[in-house]
Design a protein around this motif. Sequence first.
Motif, PDB file in Angstrom:
ATOM      1  N   ILE A 215      31.112  27.987  29.396  1.00  0.00           N
ATOM      2  CA  ILE A 215      31.650  29.348  29.282  1.00  0.00           C
ATOM      3  C   ILE A 215      32.365  29.750  30.568  1.00  0.00           C
ATOM      4  CG2 ILE A 215      31.007  31.777  29.041  1.00  0.00           C
ATOM      5  CD1 ILE A 215      28.710  30.845  27.217  1.00  0.00           C
ATOM      6  N   ALA A 216      31.748  29.475  31.700  1.00  0.00           N
ATOM      7  CA  ALA A 216      32.355  29.834  32.979  1.00  0.00           C
ATOM      8  C   ALA A 216      33.647  29.064  33.222  1.00  0.00           C
ATOM      9  CB  ALA A 216      31.364  29.584  34.113  1.00  0.00           C
ATOM     10  N   ASN A 217      33.673  27.781  32.868  1.00  0.00           N
ATOM     11  CA  ASN A 217      34.886  26.980  33.062  1.00  0.00           C
ATOM     12  C   ASN A 217      36.018  27.453  32.155  1.00  0.00           C
ATOM     13  OD1 ASN A 217      33.586  25.426  34.984  1.00  0.00           O
ATOM     14  ND2 ASN A 217      33.048  23.798  33.556  1.00  0.00           N
ATOM     15  N   THR A 218      35.689  27.828  30.921  1.00  0.00           N
ATOM     16  CA  THR A 218      36.710  28.340  30.010  1.00  0.00           C
ATOM     17  C   THR A 218      37.332  29.618  30.540  1.00  0.00           C
ATOM     18  OG1 THR A 218      35.517  27.372  28.135  1.00  0.00           O
ATOM     19  CG2 THR A 218      37.145  29.070  27.644  1.00  0.00           C
ATOM     20  N   ARG A 219      36.494  30.504  31.034  1.00  0.00           N
ATOM     21  CA  ARG A 219      36.981  31.769  31.587  1.00  0.00           C
ATOM     22  C   ARG A 219      37.852  31.526  32.816  1.00  0.00           C
ATOM     23  NH1 ARG A 219      32.407  33.731  32.680  1.00  0.00           N
ATOM     24  NH2 ARG A 219      32.068  34.888  30.723  1.00  0.00           N
ATOM     25  N   LYS A 220      37.408  30.660  33.704  1.00  0.00           N
ATOM     26  CA  LYS A 220      38.149  30.417  34.938  1.00  0.00           C
ATOM     27  C   LYS A 220      39.475  29.730  34.670  1.00  0.00           C
ATOM     28  CE  LYS A 220      37.285  28.828  39.667  1.00  0.00           C
ATOM     29  NZ  LYS A 220      36.292  28.176  40.563  1.00  0.00           N
ATOM     30  N   GLN A 221      39.504  28.802  33.721  1.00  0.00           N
ATOM     31  CA  GLN A 221      40.757  28.126  33.377  1.00  0.00           C
ATOM     32  C   GLN A 221      41.778  29.125  32.837  1.00  0.00           C
ATOM     33  OE1 GLN A 221      41.725  25.134  33.949  1.00  0.00           O
ATOM     34  NE2 GLN A 221      43.606  25.063  32.729  1.00  0.00           N
ATOM     35  N   TYR A 222      41.332  30.036  31.998  1.00  0.00           N
ATOM     36  CA  TYR A 222      42.236  31.054  31.452  1.00  0.00           C
ATOM     37  C   TYR A 222      42.766  31.953  32.563  1.00  0.00           C
ATOM     38  CZ  TYR A 222      43.994  34.757  28.427  1.00  0.00           C
ATOM     39  OH  TYR A 222      44.802  35.678  27.803  1.00  0.00           O
ATOM     40  N   HIS A 223      41.923  32.310  33.521  1.00  0.00           N
ATOM     41  CA  HIS A 223      42.356  33.159  34.637  1.00  0.00           C
ATOM     42  C   HIS A 223      43.435  32.472  35.472  1.00  0.00           C
ATOM     43  CE1 HIS A 223      38.341  35.629  34.568  1.00  0.00           C
ATOM     44  NE2 HIS A 223      39.123  35.869  33.538  1.00  0.00           N
ATOM     45  N   TRP A 224      43.266  31.179  35.729  1.00  0.00           N
ATOM     46  CA  TRP A 224      44.251  30.466  36.538  1.00  0.00           C
ATOM     47  C   TRP A 224      45.579  30.351  35.796  1.00  0.00           C
ATOM     48  CZ3 TRP A 224      44.774  29.603  41.429  1.00  0.00           C
ATOM     49  CH2 TRP A 224      43.660  29.484  42.255  1.00  0.00           C
ATOM     50  N   GLU A 225      45.534  30.016  34.512  1.00  0.00           N
ATOM     51  CA  GLU A 225      46.776  29.906  33.746  1.00  0.00           C
ATOM     52  C   GLU A 225      47.507  31.243  33.688  1.00  0.00           C
ATOM     53  OE1 GLU A 225      45.701  28.368  29.977  1.00  0.00           O
ATOM     54  OE2 GLU A 225      45.362  26.315  30.701  1.00  0.00           O
ATOM     55  N   LEU A 226      46.764  32.325  33.486  1.00  0.00           N
ATOM     56  CA  LEU A 226      47.386  33.647  33.421  1.00  0.00           C
ATOM     57  C   LEU A 226      47.953  34.051  34.778  1.00  0.00           C
ATOM     58  CD1 LEU A 226      48.072  36.185  31.908  1.00  0.00           C
ATOM     59  CD2 LEU A 226      45.732  36.986  32.250  1.00  0.00           C
ATOM     60  N   ALA A 227      47.251  33.726  35.863  1.00  0.00           N
ATOM     61  CA  ALA A 227      47.746  34.061  37.191  1.00  0.00           C
ATOM     62  C   ALA A 227      49.073  33.351  37.479  1.00  0.00           C
ATOM     63  CB  ALA A 227      46.702  33.707  38.251  1.00  0.00           C
ATOM     64  N   HIS A 228      49.158  32.069  37.148  1.00  0.00           N
ATOM     65  CA  HIS A 228      50.414  31.346  37.342  1.00  0.00           C
ATOM     66  C   HIS A 228      51.512  31.901  36.434  1.00  0.00           C
ATOM     67  CE1 HIS A 228      49.475  28.150  40.196  1.00  0.00           C
ATOM     68  NE2 HIS A 228      48.292  28.027  39.620  1.00  0.00           N
ATOM     69  N   ASN A 229      51.131  32.328  35.241  1.00  0.00           N
ATOM     70  CA  ASN A 229      52.109  32.903  34.321  1.00  0.00           C
ATOM     71  C   ASN A 229      52.720  34.170  34.906  1.00  0.00           C
ATOM     72  OD1 ASN A 229      53.599  33.119  32.019  1.00  0.00           O
ATOM     73  ND2 ASN A 229      51.871  33.152  30.632  1.00  0.00           N
TER      74      ASN A 229
ATOM     75  N   TRP B  98      36.909  40.497  35.291  1.00  0.00           N
ATOM     76  CA  TRP B  98      38.065  41.066  35.986  1.00  0.00           C
ATOM     77  C   TRP B  98      38.035  40.790  37.485  1.00  0.00           C
ATOM     78  CZ3 TRP B  98      36.891  46.221  33.099  1.00  0.00           C
ATOM     79  CH2 TRP B  98      37.331  46.107  31.773  1.00  0.00           C
ATOM     80  N   GLY B  99      36.864  40.844  38.087  1.00  0.00           N
ATOM     81  CA  GLY B  99      36.783  40.600  39.523  1.00  0.00           C
ATOM     82  C   GLY B  99      37.226  39.196  39.884  1.00  0.00           C
ATOM     83  N   GLN B 100      36.771  38.210  39.121  1.00  0.00           N
ATOM     84  CA  GLN B 100      37.193  36.832  39.370  1.00  0.00           C
ATOM     85  C   GLN B 100      38.691  36.672  39.138  1.00  0.00           C
ATOM     86  OE1 GLN B 100      35.080  32.942  38.031  1.00  0.00           O
ATOM     87  NE2 GLN B 100      36.572  33.348  36.425  1.00  0.00           N
ATOM     88  N   PHE B 101      39.219  37.315  38.105  1.00  0.00           N
ATOM     89  CA  PHE B 101      40.648  37.184  37.814  1.00  0.00           C
ATOM     90  C   PHE B 101      41.497  37.780  38.935  1.00  0.00           C
ATOM     91  CE2 PHE B 101      44.414  39.390  36.089  1.00  0.00           C
ATOM     92  CZ  PHE B 101      45.192  38.276  35.837  1.00  0.00           C
ATOM     93  N   LEU B 102      41.127  38.961  39.438  1.00  0.00           N
ATOM     94  CA  LEU B 102      41.909  39.576  40.507  1.00  0.00           C
ATOM     95  C   LEU B 102      41.841  38.746  41.785  1.00  0.00           C
ATOM     96  CD1 LEU B 102      41.070  43.358  39.936  1.00  0.00           C
ATOM     97  CD2 LEU B 102      43.145  42.115  39.299  1.00  0.00           C
ATOM     98  N   GLY B 103      40.684  38.128  42.053  1.00  0.00           N
ATOM     99  CA  GLY B 103      40.593  37.241  43.209  1.00  0.00           C
ATOM    100  C   GLY B 103      41.457  35.995  43.052  1.00  0.00           C
ATOM    101  N   ILE B 104      41.450  35.419  41.846  1.00  0.00           N
ATOM    102  CA  ILE B 104      42.287  34.249  41.585  1.00  0.00           C
ATOM    103  C   ILE B 104      43.764  34.630  41.657  1.00  0.00           C
ATOM    104  CG2 ILE B 104      42.999  32.677  39.733  1.00  0.00           C
ATOM    105  CD1 ILE B 104      40.083  32.386  38.978  1.00  0.00           C
ATOM    106  N   LEU B 105      44.109  35.807  41.118  1.00  0.00           N
ATOM    107  CA  LEU B 105      45.506  36.244  41.154  1.00  0.00           C
ATOM    108  C   LEU B 105      45.981  36.447  42.586  1.00  0.00           C
ATOM    109  CD1 LEU B 105      48.041  37.159  39.673  1.00  0.00           C
ATOM    110  CD2 LEU B 105      47.035  39.446  39.495  1.00  0.00           C
ATOM    111  N   ARG B 106      45.121  37.004  43.446  1.00  0.00           N
ATOM    112  CA  ARG B 106      45.498  37.184  44.846  1.00  0.00           C
ATOM    113  C   ARG B 106      45.742  35.833  45.521  1.00  0.00           C
ATOM    114  NH1 ARG B 106      44.629  41.058  48.817  1.00  0.00           N
ATOM    115  NH2 ARG B 106      43.471  42.364  47.349  1.00  0.00           N
ATOM    116  N   GLY B 107      44.862  34.876  45.294  1.00  0.00           N
ATOM    117  CA  GLY B 107      45.044  33.560  45.892  1.00  0.00           C
ATOM    118  C   GLY B 107      46.260  32.833  45.343  1.00  0.00           C
TER     119      GLY B 107
END
Length: 404
Positions: A260-274, A306-315
């Motif tokens: 579950i955690a890997n699925t969520r994190k993968q989606y966050h990274w793909e969306l951040a690059h998008n 959301w917190g993980q996504f915003l951190g990934i988006l910043r990086g």
Amino acid sequence: MLNLTYEYKLKPTSSQIAIFQDWLEQCRRVYNYALAERKDWYRSRSCRINACSLNCEYIIPANAPRPTYASQCRGLTTYRKTSENLQQVHSQVLQQTLKRLEQAFVSMWEGGHGFPRFKKLGTIRSFVFPALGKNPVQGNAIKLPKIGLIRFRQSRPIPDNAIIKQARVVKRASGWYVMLTLQWDVPVPDILPHGEAIGIDVGISHFVAVSNGQLFPNPRPFKRLERKLRLLQQRVSRKQLGSNNRAKAQAKVSRLHERIANTRKQYHWELAHNLCDWAGMVFAEDLNLKGLAKGMLAKQCLDAGWGQFLGILRGCCFKRGVYFQKVDAKKTSQTCPECLVETGKKPLSQRVHSCQYCGYTTDRDVAAAQIVCIRGLAAVGHTVKMLCEGKHIGVPEKKESSRL
């Protein structure tokens, strides 16, 4: 100076796995002993001086100093000379465990966290080597102090000009991993506002709404696998405590949580690059994530991450040269992006923004994202005429992307 962390999966032998597990247990015992020493000192100072306690007494001299990281490191050095088990563990690894306890107390004093708790068996899942020898990486193996060479899967190459500062060995349900902290002695330039700007609004019905009108769905990884997780947890509860079958059932639960955690994190990274493909400036809301995690929609908010996504988006923005900034999140859904007039509160069931003053109509989350973009542009000092050129305020031209 630039620091990045690279993660690789280890391929240890059975003897090396036994060493890892023993070191984790020794770190747990050192942590609990140091915590008990500090806890006894605090309780001895909170006892009443005119009456005896009915529960327990702490016979500690009045002039005894408060246990600190430095004093406990000195005590650890003395005790290691008499303990064969602790002598098998690298001294700096045990010192990092004491530093972890010190950081827990700092978080309690300064961050408002609770009092540190004792660690149960299997709770501590990582230990740190703060320093490695010269050339620790040799081909597809890494040399750790007192352990030796350990093979790992080099999923991406390590740059030649990078210095490996520390290594963290982590135990997960899918195996053992090593996290290498790399350092580059290069100047890091500040990213200045440039290019087109977009604003984003995170939500539950749609995970992200962009000011250009694009809506990204919410994957809800926990909700999709919640039924399977419930069944696995029921099987764990029906197994006998301490049995091998219970350990196997618990391992299945842990693997599902990691999935579950890997699925969520993968989606966050793909969306951040998008999002980084679309603009040179990205603006997001400065949300009170702790408050949202305690509300009536706490389960849905935590599932979204959301917190993980915003951190990934910043990086991701930092690595790709995109300017990122958070703006005030107050009344973003109550202001019209066309006439900038407050339209009043909307219930959560109302998903369309329709301004009664100018007649502007759009999706509720898209309107909030456009307000975020407007506030971001105002924060960086750009005017509407310079960036919009007759188009809608804060709405850049939509570009195609193939990541999602």
